[in-house]
Design a protein around this motif. Structure first.
Motif: not given
Length: 296
Positions: A154-157, A260-274
């Motif tokens: 996700l960091d690379a993306f 597992p764990g992906l929706p939390e990452l997208l919502l809280w740590e990578y909202p700019d990607l999602a």
């Protein structure tokens, strides 16, 4: 009342249903599909009898045509979800809750709707962010069981330019993972309007789960109150705390059905990607579209 009924996330009777099917000599169905079907039926408000969902045409259509494509990115074949529904129909018939004619009709409906689900899962217009990023991670061969590897990807993306991200989305079509989709101008169909729609679908799907989880808990609470039992821990705090528990539960389920764990990452740590657009973002898009030549 069983203590497990007080848990926020349903403890489905997946193992019991699979054991029954094996004893009856019925074809095996993947556990992940059975568990997702039973969970979504309960949270979707399907009527229950002796703890089992009671299926009818409307319930089957709502599950297979309206709900599952919001949440699941199958590791098994998509047909497994229709098979799981048919397994439940068979058990309902064995319990004498369906006559032969209704059983045959429901079986046929579940088979057809299950086949249609496979096409729904391929449509880019029906994606949510967890489903889309699960496909991208799989396509790049990321070790999805390693959350650090997922975070590194996700960091690379995130470091890519917006047009490079769109190219990655479109590559899923080139690989045959998703169906082609053109926009009104003949482009690849991954423009701002489509990405806004993905964000809106993601937010709506999660809130639908949250509502189902809260409704289930309050229904069980009513049963507790009637028995004179104390309030469960999940409902003992303020409403905001309970809302957070419901949100966490919905995110967990979305991850269980994708990665597992992906929706939390997208919502809280990578909202700019999602991104999940709010009123301001939607209004800004509408204003921009209106100001373009030919806009309304």
């Amino acid at each position: 009342m069983d203590d497990e009924d007080l848990q926020l996330i349903p403890r489905t009777r997946t193992e019991e249903l699979l054991a029954w099917a094996e004893a009856e000599g019925l074809p095996p169905v993947p556990e992940e599909a059975v568990r997702a079907v039973l969970t979504l039926l309960e949270l979707g408000g399907a009527p229950l009898h002796d703890g089992w969902p009671e299926l009818g045409s409307a319930v089957v259509e709502q599950l297979l045509h309206e709900r599952l494509h919001l949440y699941v990115q199958p590791w098994a074949e998509p047909e497994a979800y229709g098979a799981a529904v048919r397994l439940l129909i068979d058990r309902q018939r064995a319990a004498r809750r369906l006559n032969a004619k209704r059983w045959e009709r429901l079986h046929a409906e579940a088979e057809w709707q299950g086949e249609l689900l496979g096409t729904l899962l391929r449509r880019p217009q029906l994606l949510t962010w967890p489903r889309l990023y699960t496909l991208l991670l799989q396509a790049d061969g990321v070790e999805t069981g390693d959350i650090d590897a997922v975070r590194d990807w996700l960091d690379a993306f995130r470091a890519l330019e917006p047009e490079e991200r769109v190219a990655a989305y479109a590559a899923l079509v080139d690989a045959g993972t998703l169906d082609a989709m053109e926009d009104a101008d003949g482009g690849l169909g991954w423009g701002p309007a489509h990405l806004l729609a993905i964000g809106m679908a993601t937010d709506g799907a999660r809130r639908l789960l949250e509502y189902g989880l809260m409704r289930r808990s309050y229904r069980n609470l009513a049963g507790l109150t009637a028995l004179g039992e104390p309030m469960p821990h999940e409902l003992s705090g303020g409403f905001e705390e309970f809302e957070q528990v419901a949100e966490d539960g919905a995110l967990w389920l979305c991850g269980d059905w994708t990665l597992p764990g992906l929706p939390e990452l997208l919502l809280w740590e990578y909202p700019d990607l999602a991104p999940e657009p709010g009123t301001a973002e939607l209004q800004a898009y509408a204003d921009a579209a209106r100001d373009e030549p030919g806009g309304v």
